[in-house]
Write an enzyme that holds these catalytic residues in place. Structure first.
Site, PDB file in Angstrom:
ATOM      1  N   GLY A 270       0.538  -1.287   0.178  1.00  0.00           N
ATOM      2  CA  GLY A 270      -0.577   0.106   0.338  1.00  0.00           C
ATOM      3  C   GLY A 270       0.984   1.360   0.216  1.00  0.00           C
ATOM      4  O   GLY A 270       0.695   2.095  -0.528  1.00  0.00           O
ATOM      5  N   ASN A 274       9.113   5.525   4.777  1.00  0.00           N
ATOM      6  CA  ASN A 274      10.693   6.055   4.800  1.00  0.00           C
ATOM      7  C   ASN A 274      10.741   7.240   4.889  1.00  0.00           C
ATOM      8  O   ASN A 274      10.158   8.248   5.438  1.00  0.00           O
ATOM      9  CB  ASN A 274      10.801   6.243   3.550  1.00  0.00           C
ATOM     10  CG  ASN A 274      10.978   4.842   2.923  1.00  0.00           C
ATOM     11  OD1 ASN A 274      10.117   3.234   2.753  1.00  0.00           O
ATOM     12  ND2 ASN A 274       9.728   5.170   1.432  1.00  0.00           N
ATOM     13  N   GLU A 307       0.917   5.564   7.692  1.00  0.00           N
ATOM     14  CA  GLU A 307       2.218   5.946   7.768  1.00  0.00           C
ATOM     15  C   GLU A 307       3.091   6.967   8.204  1.00  0.00           C
ATOM     16  O   GLU A 307       4.363   7.373   8.454  1.00  0.00           O
ATOM     17  CB  GLU A 307       2.275   6.433   5.655  1.00  0.00           C
ATOM     18  CG  GLU A 307       2.078   4.577   4.919  1.00  0.00           C
ATOM     19  CD  GLU A 307       2.606   3.283   5.544  1.00  0.00           C
ATOM     20  OE1 GLU A 307       3.667   3.665   5.940  1.00  0.00           O
ATOM     21  OE2 GLU A 307       1.511   2.540   4.958  1.00  0.00           O
TER      22      GLU A 307
END
Ligand SMILES: [Zn+2]
Length: 898
Positions: A270, A274, A307
């Site tokens: 998905g 990082n 994220e």
């Protein structure tokens, strides 16, 4: 591709490395066919580890040169995947430097792990073990180093050069490098190699400056190809909401000068967190009302937040080894679930915030039951913290993520919101900048809560399998007491035959004959208290006695789905209908409808001559017409349980019989309630411009569901409405909802509608994914219908389909294998042979994607003997394929093992 025999890696074998890295200076001379990577490392002897050689890991790398402190090392031991160097003599100090030059060909990297090209640009994916496909490195999460990165590339083709952290230099290259430019990035935070990222491509940016809670100005950027930049608005708003929420709920602030998000078309998963440079599958970033549904909008907001939240839960504090994956994933999924619930509730605060929150919870429970319960019941069953793996990529599972989030949620329930927050604060104060374990997390939660005993709770990290809680109640009219007995057990799973009792929080309510909750008073308590309370089940069986009751109550157990278990409770149809009409807990009200539908579906599957019971249809009608209920909730409660979940409840599983039952139920509910459904469509139609809003989304969801039932039943007026709505729709939710209703029917209009949809969106890869998935998932509603397999075979050679693009594979093959069991398991075995053919073809390009498809047959032993006889040779065929990857070998090997 790997050809060696898969090796099993054990959690108990963990050893710290003798040499670790403090600083990494990377230089990339980027070229699609020939990229040179120069890595300068500062390595330090690890005082916490026994003496040993310096170990570097690699995968499909061409080593050009290797120097230690400026000299070629004497007698390095080099294999395809490992370099070991003894550091001795003059180099026996505590620090050495290494310079490693490696050559790679990103354009040939079809596995999309490491550095690869997509639509003319360079992108990376390093979690879990992709960095070793870029350069030789001690590629493990417990090696945390400071990274500086220089990128060099052709300026015209790759005008944008991005890496983690802050931009500290850029410009054109001097003589001999005409047309090339560079950018230099420095990440001020230590990080493991799996969080490294680079992007070099021709991209446009949507950017915004905001102030964080401490008043620092930060730059937010979303990068995509230029023609999609007008689709990034929702993602930007979502990112800002996520930043604010993490500040308010957890006191966590963005720690970089800039935070970048990049969309890429070819991506295995998905999205990826990082540090400072999130890379997203474009499907989870780009949205306009014309191209994205309400569900897409909600998913984008959740994944952007997920994220972003990793910046603290995953990046600042990371996992010591990959067995601890749930440390960051379970916790971050819990955080994104809470975020979404808060966002949805906040948007409709005055008109049913609690209902919006409950609908989100129901969504999560649906996912858990459809994806995680089957995993827990099959050959891949593993604890949220596994004990072993052959290929770590196979353990990015519903168990690690979704059940992991449920375990965190139970901690939150046991400790309370404030206690949980205190634990989180202490976790960051102890472990910032470190790589730690699940034990560290649970211990710190205990410490922050006056030594709260979590020893038994740790079993949730150790035991696989979905626990059963068997409940039974006895009413005593003579003294007005109700005695509730709760007993727990967990079935054996591969490698784990004996299970210990868990700590299971069971939220309980009692409903009186008038349909209202009664205040609960346990024996020994002076006063009745709240109407819902959490009982702690810690033994094999426990008895709870409620007193002071005026009449026999109806129990409502596991409210809010307070634990990831299967509740076994004998309830007759009348009681389920009663709870469907009255349960004050929306999750349980939904669950009552699901249980009733499950019971009917399984009875119809067992008896092809049986009729859909009138009482069941009546209970659905009552719920449908309850105008006090939020439409979003009604849409959830009136949708039949998913086939994957029902197949897990059926032994032996017979997908064709179940499909037949569901078709009969859809038709009966559509025909008998036709007037009610038509009324819903009329009353809940929305006028005006599209807005992403849970109130509107709920209305659209219920209207789309109404059209599904009406079309399935062949109600002429309903089919006409679906056609009209398809033609006049002003947004994707309505257009696709109407199209889905037509495709899931015997209407002759379905072919023309599919064609019109294709023509309208022919240049839009993301929308075409929906078109592929809809056809792969379509049922046969009449004898004349083409089989799904025949359609899928035709679509495989459609010009817009590609086996190299994971989104396309998931849309077409993934939907057929996983979401269309009634057709995939055709009696002639054609689906199974097709599965083997496709898994083998995919494995040669992209083992991770192939392994995901391979999992579609892992629970084959639950099927009828005829289906097992058809599946087994196909599993063996895949296992015997030449050059099979470790990824697929592990999945299929475990499936065929006795
Ligand atoms: Zn994650």
């Amino acid at each position: 591709m790997r050809t060696e025999t898969p090796q099993t890696i054990l959690r108990s074998d963990y050893q710290p490395l003798a040499w670790t890295v403090t600083d990494v200076d990377l230089h990339f001379a980027l070229d699609p066919a020939n990229t040179l990577v120069t890595s300068r490392l500062t390595l330090k002897r690890n005082p916490a580890a026994p003496a040993g050689p310096l170990v570097l890991l690699g995968d499909e790398l061409e080593l050009m040169s290797l120097k230690i402190d400026g000299c070629e090392p004497a007698a390095p031991r080099i294999t395809d995947t490992r370099i070991e160097i003894d550091i001795s003599g003059d180099l026996a100090g505590d620090t050495v430097s290494a310079e490693i030059v490696t050559r790679i060909a990103p354009e040939k990297n079809t596995s999309l792990s490491g550095l690869y090209t997509s639509r003319g640009g360079f992108f990376t994916q390093c979690e879990a073990e992709g960095f070793r496909r870029i350069t030789w490195f001690p590629d493990r999460p417990d090696v945390m180093a400071r990274f500086t990165v220089t990128l060099e590339a052709d300026k015209a083709k790759y005008p944008v050069l991005l890496s983690n952290g802050n931009l500290i230099g850029q410009g054109d290259l001097a003589d001999g490098n005409t047309g090339r430019h560079f950018a230099r990035w420095e990440d001020p935070f230590v990080k493991p190699s799996y969080l490294f990222a680079l992007v070099a491509a021709d991209l446009a940016v949507n950017e915004r400056k905001i102030k964080t809670m401490s008043g620092r100005e930060v730059l937010l950027q979303i990068w995509t190809e230029a023609d999609a930049i007008d689709r990034t608005g929702h993602a930007m708003e979502s990112l800002i909401r996520a930043i604010r929420w993490d500040e308010e709920r957890f006191g966590l602030e963005l720690d970089l000068e800039r935070f970048m998000v990049v969309a890429v078309s070819d991506f295995n998963m998905g999205a990826m967190e990082n540090k400072g440079l999130n890379i997203f599958n474009s499907k989870l970033l780009l949205a306009t009302p014309e191209t994205a549904t309400d569900v897409d909008y909600e998913n984008i907001e959740a994944v952007v937040a997920h994220e972003y939240f990793h910046n603290w839960t995953g990046n600042r504090v990371t996992c010591r080894d990959w067995f601890q994956l749930t440390l960051k994933e379970g916790l971050t999924v819990f955080r994104d679930q809470e975020f979404t619930a808060d966002m949805l509730a906040g948007m409709v605060a005055n008109e049913g915030g609690d209902s919006a929150r409950a609908v989100k919870r129901i969504d999560d429970v649906r996912v858990l039951r459809a994806a995680q319960f089957p995993e827990d019941a099959g050959p891949m069953a593993h604890p949220i913290r596994p004990d072993s793996y052959q290929e770590i990529n196979n353990f990015y599972t519903a168990t690690v993520y979704e059940k992991g989030a449920e375990v965190i949620r139970m901690l939150h329930t046991l400790l309370g919101q404030e206690g949980f927050r205190n634990g989180m604060d202490l976790y960051f104060s102890y472990f910032d900048g470190q790589a730690v374990t699940c034990d560290d997390f649970v211990e710190v939660m205990s410490e922050a809560n006056n030594g709260f005993d979590l020893d038994q709770f740790m079993r949730w990290y150790e035991q696989a399998g979905t626990p059963r809680v068997k409940a039974s109640g006895v009413w005593n009219a003579a003294d007005g007491s109700y005695t509730l007995t709760l007993a727990q057990s967990t079935p054996a799973t591969p490698g784990q035959h004996v299970k210990q009792p868990l700590v299971i929080p069971v939220a309980v309510g009692l409903i009186g004959a008038d349909g209202r909750d009664v205040a609960l008073r346990l024996e020994g308590e002076a006063q009745p208290g709240a109407t819902t309370r959490v009982l702690k089940l810690t033994e094999d069986a426990q008895v709870f006695r409620f007193v002071g009751l005026a009449g026999e109550p109806v129990p409502s157990l596991l409210r809010g789905f307070s634990a990831p278990v299967i509740l076994e409770l004998d309830e007759d149809d009348a009681r389920l209908a009663f709870r469907m009409a009255h349960d004050a807990d929306p999750c349980n009200r939904w669950d009552a409808a699901q249980r009733y539908a499950e019971r009917v579906a399984l009875a119809l599957a067992a008896d092809p001559a049986a009729m859909v019971p009138e009482a069941f249809v009546a209970a659905f009608r009552t719920l449908l017409n309850d105008g006090a209920l939020d439409p979003a909730f009604r849409a959830q409660a009136l949708a039949l349980p998913g086939e994957a979940y029902l197949l897990e409840r059926m032994l032996p599983a017979d997908p064709a019989a179940l499909r037949g039952a569901l078709v009969r139920m859809m038709r009966a509910l559509g025909a008998t309630l036709a007037a009610d459904w038509l009324d819903v469509v009329e009353r809940l139609q929305l006028a005006g411009a599209y807005r992403y809003h849970p109130g509107d989304a709920g209305r659209r969801a219920l209207v789309n569901l109404a059209l599904r039932y009406l079309a399935a039943a062949g109600v002429g007026e309903g089919l006409a409405l679906a056609e009209a709505r398809f033609a006049a729709a002003t947004n994707m939710t309505e257009r696709f909802g109407a199209l889905a209703a037509l495709v899931q029917s015997a209407s002759p209009a379905r072919t023309a509608a599919l064609q019109a949809f294709h023509d309208r969106h022919r240049d839009d890869a993301l929308v075409l994914d929906k078109w592929f998935a809809l056809q792969a998932g379509a049922w046969s509603w009449d004898a004349a219908a083409e089989s799904a397999l025949a359609r899928v075979r035709v679509l495989l050679s459609d010009p817009s389909f590609s086996l190299s693009n994971p989104n396309k594979v998931y849309a077409l093959l993934g939907t057929f294998f996983r979401a269309n069991p009634g057709e995939f398991h055709a009696a002639d075995g054609s689906g199974h042979a097709f599965w083997a053919e496709q898994v083998i073809a995919l494995d040669a390009r992209n083992p991770q994607v192939a392994a995901r498809m391979a999992r579609a047959l892992e629970n084959w032993r639950r099927f009828t003997p005829t289906l097992q006889a058809s599946i087994r040779p196909q599993l063996e065929r895949v296992l015997a394929a030449e050059g099979l990857s470790a990824d697929v070998a592990e999945i299929v090997g475990k499936a065929v093992a006795e």
